[in-house]
Design a protein around this motif. Structure first.
Motif, PDB file in Angstrom:
ATOM      1  N   TYR A  23     -10.483  10.197 -36.018  1.00  0.00           N
ATOM      2  CA  TYR A  23      -9.494   9.273 -35.466  1.00  0.00           C
ATOM      3  C   TYR A  23      -8.460  10.090 -34.707  1.00  0.00           C
ATOM      4  CZ  TYR A  23      -6.075  10.619 -39.047  1.00  0.00           C
ATOM      5  OH  TYR A  23      -5.199  11.328 -39.838  1.00  0.00           O
ATOM      6  N   LEU A  25      -4.502   9.243 -33.619  1.00  0.00           N
ATOM      7  CA  LEU A  25      -3.375   8.318 -33.634  1.00  0.00           C
ATOM      8  C   LEU A  25      -2.341   8.803 -32.627  1.00  0.00           C
ATOM      9  CD1 LEU A  25      -1.610   6.030 -34.863  1.00  0.00           C
ATOM     10  CD2 LEU A  25      -0.743   7.756 -36.432  1.00  0.00           C
ATOM     11  N   PHE A  96      -0.352   3.268 -41.658  1.00  0.00           N
ATOM     12  CA  PHE A  96      -1.564   2.958 -40.900  1.00  0.00           C
ATOM     13  C   PHE A  96      -2.776   3.361 -41.719  1.00  0.00           C
ATOM     14  CE2 PHE A  96      -1.654   7.390 -39.869  1.00  0.00           C
ATOM     15  CZ  PHE A  96      -2.951   7.672 -39.481  1.00  0.00           C
ATOM     16  N   GLU A  99      -8.853   4.885 -39.121  1.00  0.00           N
ATOM     17  CA  GLU A  99     -10.176   4.373 -38.788  1.00  0.00           C
ATOM     18  C   GLU A  99     -10.709   5.142 -37.599  1.00  0.00           C
ATOM     19  OE1 GLU A  99      -9.584   0.231 -38.034  1.00  0.00           O
ATOM     20  OE2 GLU A  99      -9.467  -0.253 -40.158  1.00  0.00           O
ATOM     21  N   ILE A 103      -6.245   5.165 -32.015  1.00  0.00           N
ATOM     22  CA  ILE A 103      -5.259   4.198 -32.500  1.00  0.00           C
ATOM     23  C   ILE A 103      -3.967   4.463 -31.734  1.00  0.00           C
ATOM     24  CG2 ILE A 103      -3.985   3.366 -34.510  1.00  0.00           C
ATOM     25  CD1 ILE A 103      -6.233   4.746 -36.224  1.00  0.00           C
TER      26      ILE A 103
END
Length: 109
Positions: A23, A25, A96, A99, A103
């Motif tokens: 992921y 972010l 958060f 995933e 993001i």
């Protein structure tokens, strides 16, 4: 033609199912004044009594980025802006769930 349909189905299933993956972010602060400040990524310890620092980033041009591995059993991660070693963090700024994929969060701080 049937063979290509089967390959397409297999590719869709493998991209949709899989646990984990990376992921990224990206946090964006819509106001100025935070450049150069640290942002910390935290999680609760196993007793759920205190936070553990996982990673940190520096805000640059109102943006910060965290990268890591997502997990099928991912628990929440918390983000706070400040300095490591400050008094015990009881209320982090936001939560958060990591995933797979990119993001993007806009913070209203």
């Amino acid at each position: 033609m049937r063979f290509f349909s089967l390959i397409l189905i297999v590719l869709c299933l493998s991209s949709c199912s899989g646990s984990g993956g990376e992921y990224e972010l990206t946090g964006v602060l819509p106001i100025d004044g935070y450049d150069g400040r640290a942002v910390y990524l935290l999680e609760y310890n196993s007793n759920l009594t205190d936070f553990i620092y996982i990673d940190s980033a520096i805000i640059n041009k109102n943006t910060f980025i965290f990268k890591g591995m997502a997990d099928a059993d991912a628990e929440g991660r918390y983000i706070t802006i400040g300095r490591e070693g400050d008094d015990k963090i009881e209320h982090p700024d936001l939560l958060f769930i990591p995933e797979k994929g990119h993001i993007r969060m806009e913070l209203n701080r």
